[in-house]
Design an enzyme around this catalytic site. Sequence first.
Site, PDB file in Angstrom:
ATOM      1  N   HIS A 180      49.142  35.134  45.487  1.00 62.86           N
ATOM      2  CA  HIS A 180      48.378  34.334  46.443  1.00 62.86           C
ATOM      3  C   HIS A 180      48.692  32.873  46.150  1.00 62.86           C
ATOM      4  O   HIS A 180      48.375  32.371  45.069  1.00 62.86           O
ATOM      5  CB  HIS A 180      46.882  34.592  46.289  1.00 62.86           C
ATOM      6  CG  HIS A 180      46.488  36.006  46.582  1.00 62.86           C
ATOM      7  ND1 HIS A 180      46.117  36.428  47.845  1.00 62.86           N
ATOM      8  CD2 HIS A 180      46.427  37.100  45.778  1.00 62.86           C
ATOM      9  CE1 HIS A 180      45.820  37.723  47.799  1.00 62.86           C
ATOM     10  NE2 HIS A 180      46.014  38.151  46.557  1.00 62.86           N
ATOM     11  N   HIS A 182      53.099  40.167  44.944  1.00 61.69           N
ATOM     12  CA  HIS A 182      51.640  39.996  45.051  1.00 61.69           C
ATOM     13  C   HIS A 182      51.272  38.689  44.370  1.00 61.69           C
ATOM     14  O   HIS A 182      50.870  38.660  43.217  1.00 61.69           O
ATOM     15  CB  HIS A 182      50.930  41.187  44.406  1.00 61.69           C
ATOM     16  CG  HIS A 182      49.444  41.205  44.586  1.00 61.69           C
ATOM     17  ND1 HIS A 182      48.700  42.368  44.469  1.00 61.69           N
ATOM     18  CD2 HIS A 182      48.547  40.232  44.857  1.00 61.69           C
ATOM     19  CE1 HIS A 182      47.429  42.097  44.667  1.00 61.69           C
ATOM     20  NE2 HIS A 182      47.301  40.796  44.889  1.00 61.69           N
ATOM     21  N   GLU A 192      41.070  48.174  43.993  1.00 64.78           N
ATOM     22  CA  GLU A 192      40.906  47.256  42.860  1.00 64.78           C
ATOM     23  C   GLU A 192      39.464  47.402  42.384  1.00 64.78           C
ATOM     24  O   GLU A 192      39.192  48.035  41.370  1.00 64.78           O
ATOM     25  CB  GLU A 192      41.203  45.821  43.282  1.00 64.78           C
ATOM     26  CG  GLU A 192      41.010  44.800  42.170  1.00 64.78           C
ATOM     27  CD  GLU A 192      41.097  43.367  42.671  1.00 64.78           C
ATOM     28  OE1 GLU A 192      41.217  42.483  41.809  1.00 64.78           O
ATOM     29  OE2 GLU A 192      41.026  43.114  43.887  1.00 64.78           O
ATOM     30  N   ASP A 195      49.275  37.801  40.948  1.00 65.87           N
ATOM     31  CA  ASP A 195      48.056  37.659  41.735  1.00 65.87           C
ATOM     32  C   ASP A 195      47.688  36.191  41.940  1.00 65.87           C
ATOM     33  O   ASP A 195      48.155  35.561  42.874  1.00 65.87           O
ATOM     34  CB  ASP A 195      46.911  38.437  41.082  1.00 65.87           C
ATOM     35  CG  ASP A 195      45.807  38.814  42.055  1.00 65.87           C
ATOM     36  OD1 ASP A 195      45.923  38.490  43.252  1.00 65.87           O
ATOM     37  OD2 ASP A 195      44.827  39.448  41.631  1.00 65.87           O
ATOM     38  N   ASP A 196      46.830  35.640  41.073  1.00 65.23           N
ATOM     39  CA  ASP A 196      46.389  34.239  41.147  1.00 65.23           C
ATOM     40  C   ASP A 196      46.620  33.605  39.771  1.00 65.23           C
ATOM     41  O   ASP A 196      45.683  33.435  38.984  1.00 65.23           O
ATOM     42  CB  ASP A 196      44.911  34.166  41.534  1.00 65.23           C
ATOM     43  CG  ASP A 196      44.641  34.778  42.899  1.00 65.23           C
ATOM     44  OD1 ASP A 196      44.786  34.065  43.905  1.00 65.23           O
ATOM     45  OD2 ASP A 196      44.286  35.971  42.956  1.00 65.23           O
ATOM     46  N   HIS A 233      45.100  45.072  50.254  1.00 68.35           N
ATOM     47  CA  HIS A 233      44.428  45.254  48.973  1.00 68.35           C
ATOM     48  C   HIS A 233      43.516  46.477  49.076  1.00 68.35           C
ATOM     49  O   HIS A 233      42.754  46.608  50.042  1.00 68.35           O
ATOM     50  CB  HIS A 233      43.561  44.039  48.648  1.00 68.35           C
ATOM     51  CG  HIS A 233      44.329  42.837  48.192  1.00 68.35           C
ATOM     52  ND1 HIS A 233      45.403  42.323  48.887  1.00 68.35           N
ATOM     53  CD2 HIS A 233      44.171  42.030  47.104  1.00 68.35           C
ATOM     54  CE1 HIS A 233      45.872  41.256  48.243  1.00 68.35           C
ATOM     55  NE2 HIS A 233      45.132  41.054  47.158  1.00 68.35           N
TER      56      HIS A 233
END
Length: 357
Positions: free
Chosen positions: A26, A24, A207, A285-286, A204
Site C-alpha cells: 500500500h 502487496h 487476515e 504491506d505497509d 484482502h
Amino acid sequence: MNLDKISRKDLYDILCNMPKAELHIHIEGSLEPELLFELATRNGILLPYATIPELRAAYDFTDLQSFLDIYYAGAGVLQNEEDFFDMAWAYLKRAKTEHILHAEIFFDPQTHMARGIPFKTVINGLDRAISQAREELGLSASLIPCFLRHLSEDDAFAALEDALPFRDKFIGVGLDSSERGNPPEKFARVFARCRELGLRLVAHAGEEGPAEYIRHALDLLHAERIDHGVHSLDDPQLVARLAQQQIPLTICPLSNVKLRVFSSLSAHNIGTLLAAGIAVTINSDDPAYFGGYLNRNYTATFAALPELGAREAYQLARNSFQASFVDESIKNEWIRELDEFFSGMEQELTPAPNNGK
C-alpha cells in the site's frame, strides 16, 4: 539446481539479493515519518505529533482498526500531485536497492477523495513516479486502486466512475480496509462491473476475517489473488482448492505480527501454506508502519522459521513473478533471471576440488 547445497548461513545474502516481485504494498503505507513531516511542513499542516520519535512511538497497534486510524490520519499530508510523486518515488528507489524487479502497488483513492483531492491528482503523481522508475531505474511497476470496504458499495461505484477516465494508468482493482463486518459479498456488483471492464481483480480476505471470506472473495468477487489469506488453513477444502488452482496468497509476515494476527513470526503459518503447495508470496504491506520493507520481511521470517531454506526462498520468489499481472513472456524472462541467480550462488558456494593437494 541443487538448492540443498546452499547452507542457512548464506540465506541472508540470498534473500536480500535474489530478484523478486512485490504484489502487496500500500503506497500510503510506505510514507516514512521523515517524509510525512516534510510534506506536512510543505503544505502547512499541523500534525498531532511534535517529533519523528513521538510519531514512531504511536505505531503500537493492537489490531487492524487501530492501525487504520493512524494510517488515514497520516495520509492527510498528501495534498497535491508532487506529494504523491515524492511518496511513490521514495518507495520505488528503495525497491530498486532490494532487487525488486516488479511491484504492483495498491492505493486508496477514496481516502483522498473524501478530503477533496481529485482522483486525477492522486494517480498522475503515482503514475509519474512509475514512469520515472521505468526510465531511470529499469524497474517495472503497476497501480491497483482499492475500494475501502468500510464504505458502501455505492461509494465504490462512484470511485470507479472517477477512475475510469484514467483507465490506462491502472491494471485492476482491489478491496482493503477493515474486514470485520464487511464481507466480500458487499461489493459483488462493483466487482462484476470491474470484471466486465477487463480489470484484474484482487481482494484482502482471511487476515482478520474467516476462511469463509476467502471463499466468498473467490466465488462472488472472482478475485484472482487473495491478499493475506492466512486463515485459509482453517478450511482444509479451501487449502486443497488454493493449491490445485494455484491461487496466489500475498502474505505480509511482519504486518501479521504487528496487527496481532500471529503472536510472533515463529508462530506464523506461511511455512505450512507453502508446504501445502499454495502459491504463497512474501510482501511488505505497509512497511513504514510495520517495521520493514520486502527484504526485512524475508529475512526476519526465514530467521524465525527454521523449516524455510534456500528451496523455499526460490519458490517464494518464483511465485511472486508467476502471480504478477504481466505477460507470460515477461514472467518467463524474470524467472530465467532468478534461475541464473540461484545457479550462480550454487557455483559460488560450492568448494572447488583440491585434486588431492
